[in-house]
Design a protein around this motif. Structure first.
Motif, PDB file in Angstrom:
ATOM      1  N   ARG A 119      44.710 131.220  31.694  1.00 14.19           N
ATOM      2  CA  ARG A 119      45.462 130.139  32.322  1.00 14.19           C
ATOM      3  C   ARG A 119      45.506 128.888  31.433  1.00 14.19           C
ATOM      4  O   ARG A 119      44.511 128.519  30.810  1.00 14.19           O
ATOM      5  CB  ARG A 119      44.849 129.792  33.679  1.00 14.19           C
ATOM      6  N   VAL A 120      46.667 128.285  31.430  1.00 18.84           N
ATOM      7  CA  VAL A 120      46.875 127.025  30.722  1.00 18.84           C
ATOM      8  C   VAL A 120      47.529 126.059  31.695  1.00 18.84           C
ATOM      9  O   VAL A 120      48.558 126.366  32.299  1.00 18.84           O
ATOM     10  CB  VAL A 120      47.771 127.196  29.481  1.00 18.84           C
ATOM     11  N   GLN A 121      46.934 124.903  31.854  1.00 18.33           N
ATOM     12  CA  GLN A 121      47.512 123.866  32.707  1.00 18.33           C
ATOM     13  C   GLN A 121      47.974 122.719  31.822  1.00 18.33           C
ATOM     14  O   GLN A 121      47.180 122.074  31.140  1.00 18.33           O
ATOM     15  CB  GLN A 121      46.484 123.367  33.723  1.00 18.33           C
ATOM     16  N   SER A 122      49.278 122.493  31.823  1.00 23.36           N
ATOM     17  CA  SER A 122      49.815 121.374  31.046  1.00 23.36           C
ATOM     18  C   SER A 122      49.470 120.067  31.726  1.00 23.36           C
ATOM     19  O   SER A 122      49.614 119.918  32.947  1.00 23.36           O
ATOM     20  CB  SER A 122      51.330 121.499  30.917  1.00 23.36           C
ATOM     21  N   ASP A 130      44.870 117.500  39.485  1.00 23.57           N
ATOM     22  CA  ASP A 130      44.123 118.459  40.299  1.00 23.57           C
ATOM     23  C   ASP A 130      43.948 119.767  39.545  1.00 23.57           C
ATOM     24  O   ASP A 130      44.836 120.187  38.776  1.00 23.57           O
ATOM     25  CB  ASP A 130      44.865 118.738  41.612  1.00 23.57           C
ATOM     26  N   VAL A 131      42.819 120.405  39.771  1.00 21.77           N
ATOM     27  CA  VAL A 131      42.527 121.722  39.209  1.00 21.77           C
ATOM     28  C   VAL A 131      42.232 122.672  40.353  1.00 21.77           C
ATOM     29  O   VAL A 131      41.459 122.342  41.268  1.00 21.77           O
ATOM     30  CB  VAL A 131      41.328 121.652  38.233  1.00 21.77           C
ATOM     31  N   GLU A 132      42.848 123.839  40.304  1.00 22.25           N
ATOM     32  CA  GLU A 132      42.630 124.822  41.342  1.00 22.25           C
ATOM     33  C   GLU A 132      41.197 125.345  41.305  1.00 22.25           C
ATOM     34  O   GLU A 132      40.582 125.448  40.234  1.00 22.25           O
ATOM     35  CB  GLU A 132      43.596 126.000  41.185  1.00 22.25           C
ATOM     36  N   ALA A 133      40.721 125.720  42.456  1.00 21.33           N
ATOM     37  CA  ALA A 133      39.399 126.340  42.529  1.00 21.33           C
ATOM     38  C   ALA A 133      39.426 127.649  41.749  1.00 21.33           C
ATOM     39  O   ALA A 133      40.415 128.379  41.753  1.00 21.33           O
ATOM     40  CB  ALA A 133      39.019 126.594  43.988  1.00 21.33           C
ATOM     41  N   GLY A 134      38.354 127.917  41.051  1.00 19.58           N
ATOM     42  CA  GLY A 134      38.274 129.151  40.285  1.00 19.58           C
ATOM     43  C   GLY A 134      38.867 129.060  38.892  1.00 19.58           C
ATOM     44  O   GLY A 134      38.938 130.077  38.184  1.00 19.58           O
ATOM     45  N   PHE A 135      39.281 127.866  38.480  1.00 20.86           N
ATOM     46  CA  PHE A 135      39.830 127.729  37.121  1.00 20.86           C
ATOM     47  C   PHE A 135      38.766 128.088  36.089  1.00 20.86           C
ATOM     48  O   PHE A 135      39.054 128.634  35.037  1.00 20.86           O
ATOM     49  CB  PHE A 135      40.338 126.300  36.909  1.00 20.86           C
ATOM     50  N   GLY A 136      37.517 127.784  36.369  1.00 17.76           N
ATOM     51  CA  GLY A 136      36.425 128.172  35.501  1.00 17.76           C
ATOM     52  C   GLY A 136      36.210 127.223  34.342  1.00 17.76           C
ATOM     53  O   GLY A 136      36.694 126.093  34.318  1.00 17.76           O
ATOM     54  N   GLU A 137      35.457 127.729  33.370  1.00 16.77           N
ATOM     55  CA  GLU A 137      35.197 126.921  32.182  1.00 16.77           C
ATOM     56  C   GLU A 137      36.514 126.625  31.467  1.00 16.77           C
ATOM     57  O   GLU A 137      37.428 127.445  31.455  1.00 16.77           O
ATOM     58  CB  GLU A 137      34.241 127.651  31.245  1.00 16.77           C
ATOM     59  N   ALA A 180      35.563 120.962  28.523  1.00 13.14           N
ATOM     60  CA  ALA A 180      36.021 120.104  29.609  1.00 13.14           C
ATOM     61  C   ALA A 180      35.376 120.521  30.929  1.00 13.14           C
ATOM     62  O   ALA A 180      35.809 121.510  31.538  1.00 13.14           O
ATOM     63  CB  ALA A 180      37.537 120.159  29.720  1.00 13.14           C
ATOM     64  N   PRO A 181      34.361 119.808  31.388  1.00  9.94           N
ATOM     65  CA  PRO A 181      33.718 120.148  32.665  1.00  9.94           C
ATOM     66  C   PRO A 181      34.553 119.700  33.865  1.00  9.94           C
ATOM     67  O   PRO A 181      34.193 118.771  34.606  1.00  9.94           O
ATOM     68  CB  PRO A 181      32.384 119.399  32.587  1.00  9.94           C
ATOM     69  N   VAL A 182      35.714 120.360  34.033  1.00  8.49           N
ATOM     70  CA  VAL A 182      36.589 120.002  35.150  1.00  8.49           C
ATOM     71  C   VAL A 182      35.956 120.501  36.451  1.00  8.49           C
ATOM     72  O   VAL A 182      35.127 121.423  36.467  1.00  8.49           O
ATOM     73  CB  VAL A 182      37.989 120.603  34.975  1.00  8.49           C
ATOM     74  N   ARG A 183      36.378 119.884  37.514  1.00 10.39           N
ATOM     75  CA  ARG A 183      35.905 120.297  38.835  1.00 10.39           C
ATOM     76  C   ARG A 183      37.115 120.681  39.681  1.00 10.39           C
ATOM     77  O   ARG A 183      38.235 120.212  39.424  1.00 10.39           O
ATOM     78  CB  ARG A 183      35.129 119.153  39.495  1.00 10.39           C
ATOM     79  N   ALA A 184      36.905 121.534  40.644  1.00 12.94           N
ATOM     80  CA  ALA A 184      37.980 121.893  41.553  1.00 12.94           C
ATOM     81  C   ALA A 184      38.446 120.646  42.292  1.00 12.94           C
ATOM     82  O   ALA A 184      37.640 119.812  42.724  1.00 12.94           O
ATOM     83  CB  ALA A 184      37.509 122.956  42.535  1.00 12.94           C
ATOM     84  N   GLY A 185      39.770 120.518  42.390  1.00 16.87           N
ATOM     85  CA  GLY A 185      40.334 119.352  43.063  1.00 16.87           C
ATOM     86  C   GLY A 185      40.616 118.226  42.104  1.00 16.87           C
ATOM     87  O   GLY A 185      41.060 118.432  40.974  1.00 16.87           O
ATOM     88  N   ARG A 205      38.807 129.117  29.816  1.00 10.38           N
ATOM     89  CA  ARG A 205      38.022 129.934  28.882  1.00 10.38           C
ATOM     90  C   ARG A 205      37.131 130.892  29.673  1.00 10.38           C
ATOM     91  O   ARG A 205      35.915 130.688  29.806  1.00 10.38           O
ATOM     92  CB  ARG A 205      37.158 129.048  27.981  1.00 10.38           C
ATOM     93  N   PRO A 206      37.726 131.950  30.218  1.00 11.46           N
ATOM     94  CA  PRO A 206      36.924 132.906  30.999  1.00 11.46           C
ATOM     95  C   PRO A 206      35.937 133.646  30.105  1.00 11.46           C
ATOM     96  O   PRO A 206      36.064 133.669  28.881  1.00 11.46           O
ATOM     97  CB  PRO A 206      37.982 133.847  31.567  1.00 11.46           C
ATOM     98  N   ALA A 207      34.966 134.253  30.730  1.00 10.49           N
ATOM     99  CA  ALA A 207      34.018 135.074  29.977  1.00 10.49           C
ATOM    100  C   ALA A 207      34.794 136.163  29.242  1.00 10.49           C
ATOM    101  O   ALA A 207      35.675 136.800  29.807  1.00 10.49           O
ATOM    102  CB  ALA A 207      32.988 135.687  30.923  1.00 10.49           C
ATOM    103  N   GLY A 208      34.444 136.386  27.981  1.00  9.95           N
ATOM    104  CA  GLY A 208      35.136 137.388  27.184  1.00  9.95           C
ATOM    105  C   GLY A 208      36.463 136.913  26.630  1.00  9.95           C
ATOM    106  O   GLY A 208      37.257 137.730  26.130  1.00  9.95           O
ATOM    107  N   ALA A 209      36.723 135.594  26.682  1.00 14.15           N
ATOM    108  CA  ALA A 209      37.962 135.063  26.099  1.00 14.15           C
ATOM    109  C   ALA A 209      37.893 135.107  24.578  1.00 14.15           C
ATOM    110  O   ALA A 209      36.809 135.161  23.984  1.00 14.15           O
ATOM    111  CB  ALA A 209      38.187 133.632  26.572  1.00 14.15           C
ATOM    112  N   ILE A 210      39.058 135.091  23.947  1.00 15.23           N
ATOM    113  CA  ILE A 210      39.149 135.109  22.488  1.00 15.23           C
ATOM    114  C   ILE A 210      39.253 133.666  22.013  1.00 15.23           C
ATOM    115  O   ILE A 210      40.318 133.046  22.096  1.00 15.23           O
ATOM    116  CB  ILE A 210      40.357 135.937  22.020  1.00 15.23           C
ATOM    117  N   ASP A 211      38.160 133.125  21.534  1.00 20.21           N
ATOM    118  CA  ASP A 211      38.167 131.735  21.097  1.00 20.21           C
ATOM    119  C   ASP A 211      38.820 131.563  19.730  1.00 20.21           C
ATOM    120  O   ASP A 211      39.316 130.480  19.413  1.00 20.21           O
ATOM    121  CB  ASP A 211      36.739 131.195  21.054  1.00 20.21           C
ATOM    122  N   ASP A 212      38.808 132.609  18.919  1.00 18.22           N
ATOM    123  CA  ASP A 212      39.444 132.507  17.594  1.00 18.22           C
ATOM    124  C   ASP A 212      39.743 133.906  17.086  1.00 18.22           C
ATOM    125  O   ASP A 212      39.075 134.893  17.469  1.00 18.22           O
ATOM    126  CB  ASP A 212      38.530 131.778  16.611  1.00 18.22           C
TER     127      ASP A 212
END
Length: 1002
Positions: free
Chosen positions: A11-14, A106-113, A148-153, A190-197
């Motif tokens: 997911r990408v949030q502009s 706002d950030v949806e719940a479950g957006f994660g790291e 980015a330590p975003v929080r839901a909401g 950045r979900p677990a197992g994401a491709i950082d590079d």
């Protein structure tokens, strides 16, 4: 560590959109209060992100109503080399406009790291999220990220942007200084197992036709390229038969890199970059870059560009036979590079690094030479390479621009050799070239370029414009400081890259064809990049509502770089200039030469054959198509050529027509391409048939003459000579008895001619400072203030002969002239003799040569004149050093359409090699002018002096007359605004000169 730009399914949030903004006068900004979650920013300005705050409407520092700050010291500033801050690195002045940005999202719940990514912030940013400081960054054109330590909401993002920072000292890049968050802001999940590079290594063997692929990834992943049947773990090497990627055939293999938490799109292009025996090659074949330098610019949004604008740039480039871009002087928006991969452009990506302004202290504290700047310099290299490393279009990394020398460059090169040895490396400014795979210069003369091509350049490579340099004792000149004999030997074996040339400021550049004839002649010369792609002007309006293009001289602040920001092949609104038309012809990779009995076709492409082309031909007689068809041409491999007989139908048409006749052969796309439709002409050649003189004259109903001689041979008709009160009538012509000027021809009222020696200076005529400032010489020697004297008017043997002298005020030099008029049927023939008299060179006052920009005749015509029809080069403007892109034919244009709207008014609209023209208007006779054999012409509703005085286009107003120049010659345009002086062959010789034209009113 920066990551590769990637398009994936995470997911990408502009975060683009409308932010709240407040501008403060110092780096303290608005203080710390705006970080609070409950801070009330309702009174703040709305600011679009991405944008530059100096281009948006908001409340300025000085208070008052919200407005755009164009033209003020608080707005955009343009400099070329000068820093707009004191040269006191790394410190900043207290006066440092600072923008505080605030966004509630706002950030949806479950957006994660998540990771917060900024694509570009000019010049320094400090970032807080929900009151927590994430960090800061410099490097305006470089992306940066924070965890980015975003929080839901509800979340609150705060960014403080300083206009000036220590990074400013590394960004002195011949550009507008435009602060703000000007590229995208994104929140990346950045979900677990994401491709950082990931790093795509895709090599190609031109001998075997095999591609070798390895994709390294930051986590366990699988590489899938379905078209090639590839499904292997990341990090594993696979070899398979492939089609290579090149700018001509940008073959991409689409696939995916799949990990447990993310799938990333792959667009793999196989290609191999290598320098072989001093020749730059890709995929085993020499490459010649047909290039431009490109700043990012839009006349409303500055360096904030959308995808459509980037695509427009690339389509225009491809249609103009441009196949290479140097991203001067910083990495572009990542979308531009994706488009280059897809459309096909060779790319040199330049690190966001230039320290040109340190020239003002003799480079004493140049950052690349100082250890305390080493981390900052290396950071810029790493943040250039890592995000962009997977683009096959990038074949060269450029370490910097105009940053002189220093150990920092050696460290940059060492890092590149380890991290990415698959590409070549460029750095132009260090005379040792130890860290560059190319020998490179900016703006050499034609003579020096030819010497370089022959490996015969001067010792040291840049010490002389002609041949070897000697010291005062007669010995060979020493090498530049710090350059060893081993460096010199290596440099002489390097391929040469003309990194900047042909400065496209205003009317020009000239000599493009000359440069490319030299480049084609030498394998060592691997191409050239015009400075530059686009004018850096901004759309603006005067106080009374007149639109104009704002340039650096319109800013009420110092220092400023003046009009130097307008140096593009396209205007600021991306309208192509005549210079782009000429460049397209110079860049043609299909050579077409039409002779009397055959058409020779040469395939000069890098790696593509001609199977994608058709070769249409047409014969035009007096502007009408007399015959047409397709030339039968075998498919030519790169480097091959063929001579094809002229088709019988074309030969018949050429032989049967006695009017102005032209055979044109083109090379056109046989099918639609991504960048142009089928039928788009990529190259063309012409053969011009001159009609038999007797037939042509008989057809026109006039006595027979030899059209191929300069002097007219006309029998006078004494019976047509008579005198009236104040006038002399000669056949259909009436002359003023005092001045000898033609005042009436048939039923057409007109006035002239006077001998004309002047033109409104072009930007290139002004040179660079006092270097090559021939316009300054014209003004100092009063060439713009000519006075005319008539010495004698005689009527002898049925001819009228007027003689006199045209000269400037104050000075002794001038031109003695004689104009002889002879009746010729319903018209008259004018023979002109002009002789330069007096000290035109090395006068006690000037001690400089005076170049004469024009030698011709100026007529005043009725203001009702509307349209010009002519046979010659067209339809656009042409000059003696920039005409080969204009076809010979019959054209018709309104007088207004003949003007080229250069934002800075200057000489424009000339047409060379004109055989005849007609100036028409409703209700009055048409004036026809015929060359003996040819002439130049311009037609406009204002004089050259009006054009000279004008500051903006809206200063040019209709004078009530049409001013027609019928010239023997006008000097070339050159590119001396930055570059060598105008070549001698494009100057007007100051010698006795004679020419003839015929005039008739119909």
């Amino acid at each position: 560590m920066p990551r590769a730009h990637a398009v994936g399914d995470a997911r990408v949030q502009s975060l683009n959109g409308s932010w709240r903004f407040r501008l403060s006068p110092t780096a303290a900004g608005t203080g710390e209060a705006f970080l609070a979650a409950d801070f009330d920013d309702a009174a703040w300005d709305a600011m679009p992100v991405p944008s530059h705050w100096v281009l948006e409407e908001f409340t300025p520092l000085s208070g008052g109503p919200a407005r755009r700050m164009l033209g003020t010291g608080e707005g955009p500033l343009y400099t070329n080399t000068a820093y707009p801050i004191p040269l006191d690195p790394p410190r900043m002045p207290t006066e440092n406009p600072t923008g505080d940005y605030r966004l509630v999202f706002d950030v949806e719940a479950g957006f994660g790291e998540a990771v917060l990514r900024f694509g570009g912030v000019d010049s320094c940013a400090k970032v807080w999220l929900n009151g927590e400081e994430l960090g800061w960054s410099t490097g305006s054109r470089l992306p940066f990220e924070f965890e980015a330590p975003v929080r839901a909401g509800r979340n609150v993002l705060c960014v403080r942007v300083h206009r000036w920072s220590a990074g400013t000292y590394l960004e002195d890049q011949d550009m507008w200084w435009l602060p703000g968050i000007f590229r995208d802001v994104e929140l990346l999940a950045r979900p677990a197992g994401a491709i950082d590079d990931h790093f795509v290594h895709a090599d190609y063997d031109a001998v075997t036709g095999l591609g070798t692929l390895r994709v390294d990834a930051s986590t366990e992943a699988v590489v899938e390229i379905p078209e090639l049947g590839i499904r292997v773990p990341a990090g594993q090497t696979v070899t398979v038969a492939v089609e290579p990627w090149s700018a001509e055939r940008p073959r991409l293999y689409r696939g995916a890199l799949r990990a447990s938490g993310e799938t990333v799109e792959l667009a793999v292009g196989f290609r191999h970059v290598e320098i072989v025996d001093g020749v730059f090659t890709v995929n085993g074949r020499p490459v010649t870059f047909r290039g431009v330098n490109r700043h990012e610019h839009h006349p409303d949004t500055g360096r904030t560009l959308d995808r459509d604008t980037m695509t427009q740039d690339i389509v225009l480039m491809k249609r103009a036979n441009i196949d290479a871009v140097r991203t001067s002087h910083y990495p572009p928006h990542p979308e531009f590079l994706r488009l280059c991969d897809e459309y096909g452009l060779w790319v040199i990506v330049e690190v966001d690094l230039e320290t040109h302004g340190f020239i003002y202290e003799g480079w004493a504290h140049n950052p690349p030479a100082l250890p305390e700047w080493r981390d900052a310099v290396m950071d810029r290299l790493v943040r250039t390479v890592e995000p962009h490393k997977n683009h096959p279009s990038i074949v060269v990394w450029s370490l910097a621009n105009e940053s002189m020398t220093g150990d920092g460059f050696a460290e940059m090169r060492r890092w590149l050799d380890e991290r990415d040895p698959s590409r070549a490396v460029l750095y132009e400014r260090d005379p040792s070239y130890r860290d560059s795979d190319f020998y490179s210069l900016m703006y050499p003369s034609l003579e020096l370029l030819d010497e370089i091509g022959r490996h015969a350049e001067p010792r040291g490579g840049r010490l002389s414009m002609h041949g070897m340099v000697f010291d005062e004792s007669g010995g060979v000149a020493p090498l530049p400081e710090g350059v060893t004999e081993a460096d010199e030997e290596r440099r002489r074996g390097l391929p040469f890259l003309l990194v900047e040339y042909a400065h496209a400021q205003g009317n020009g550049p000239g000599s493009l064809q000359d440069y490319w004839r030299i480049i084609r002649a030498h394998d060592r010369l691997c191409g050239a990049f015009v400075w530059e792609w686009i004018d850096h002007g901004f759309n603006a309006v005067t106080d009374d509502g007149a639109p104009f293009v704002m340039h650096g001289d319109d800013v009420d602040d110092e220092p400023r770089g003046g009009r130097f920001s307008l140096h593009g092949l396209v205007f600021s609104d991306r309208t192509p200039t005549p210079g782009l038309v000429e460049l397209a012809k110079a860049h043609e990779t299909i050579g077409i030469t039409v002779s009397d009995d055959a058409v020779r076709i040469v395939n000069d492409r890098h790696s593509a054959d001609t199977a994608d082309l058709t070769f249409p031909w047409s014969v035009e007689a007096d502007g009408e198509v007399a015959a047409s068809g397709l030339l039968s041409v075998p498919v030519l491999a790169p480097g091959d050529s063929v001579a094809v007989p002229i088709p019988d139908a074309a030969a018949t048409a050429l032989a049967s027509v006695t009017r102005d006749t032209v055979l044109t052969v083109g090379a056109a796309l046989a099918a639609d391409e991504l960048w142009a439709p089928a039928g788009h002409v990529v190259a063309w050649g012409q053969g011009v048939a001159a009609p038999a003189a007797a037939d042509a004259d008989a057809e026109a109903g006039r006595p027979q003459t030899d059209r191929d001689t300069v002097r007219a041979v006309v029998s006078p008709q004494p019976r047509d000579v008579s005198r009236t009160a104040g006038g002399i009538r000669l056949g259909s012509a009436t002359f003023d008895a005092t001045t000898g000027r033609l005042v009436r021809l048939g039923d057409l009222d007109l006035d002239g001619p006077v001998l004309d020696l002047y033109r409104a200076p072009t930007e290139n005529d002004h040179g660079q400072g006092e270097i090559n400032n021939i316009a300054g010489v014209w003004r100092k020697t009063m060439l713009h203030r000519l006075l005319h004297r008539v010495d004698e008017i005689d009527v002898v043997d049925g001819r009228l002969r007027a003689s006199g002298r045209t000269a400037p005020r104050t000075h002794p030099h001038g031109v003695a002239w004689t104009m002889t008029w002879t009746p010729d049927g319903d018209g008259v023939v004018l023979d002109v003799d002009a002789d330069f008299v007096g000290p035109w060179t090395d006068t006690p006052y000037m001690h400089r040569d005076i170049l004469v920009p024009r030698l011709g005749l100026l007529f005043g015509l009725p203001g009702a004149a509307e349209r010009v029809t002519w046979f010659g080069r067209g339809p656009g403007e042409t000059y003696v050093d920039s005409f080969e892109a204009s076809r010979i034919g019959r054209y018709s244009r309104s007088i207004d359409d003949l003007q080229v709207p250069y934002p800075v008014p200057q000489e424009n609209g000339n047409h060379v090699q004109t055989r005849w023209l007609e100036v028409a208007a409703p209700g009055i006779p048409t004036l026809r002018v015929e060359g003996r054999p040819e002439f130049d012409f311009t037609a406009r509703r204002w004089t050259s002096h009006d054009l000279d005085r004008a500051v903006k286009l809206h200063d040019l107003v209709d004078s009530g007359r049409v001013w027609l120049n019928i010239d023997h010659a006008q000097q070339g345009v050159g590119s001396a605004s930055v570059g060598p002086a105008l070549p001698e062959k494009y100057r007007i010789p100051r010698e006795r000169t004679s020419w003839s034209v015929r005039l008739e009113a119909r």
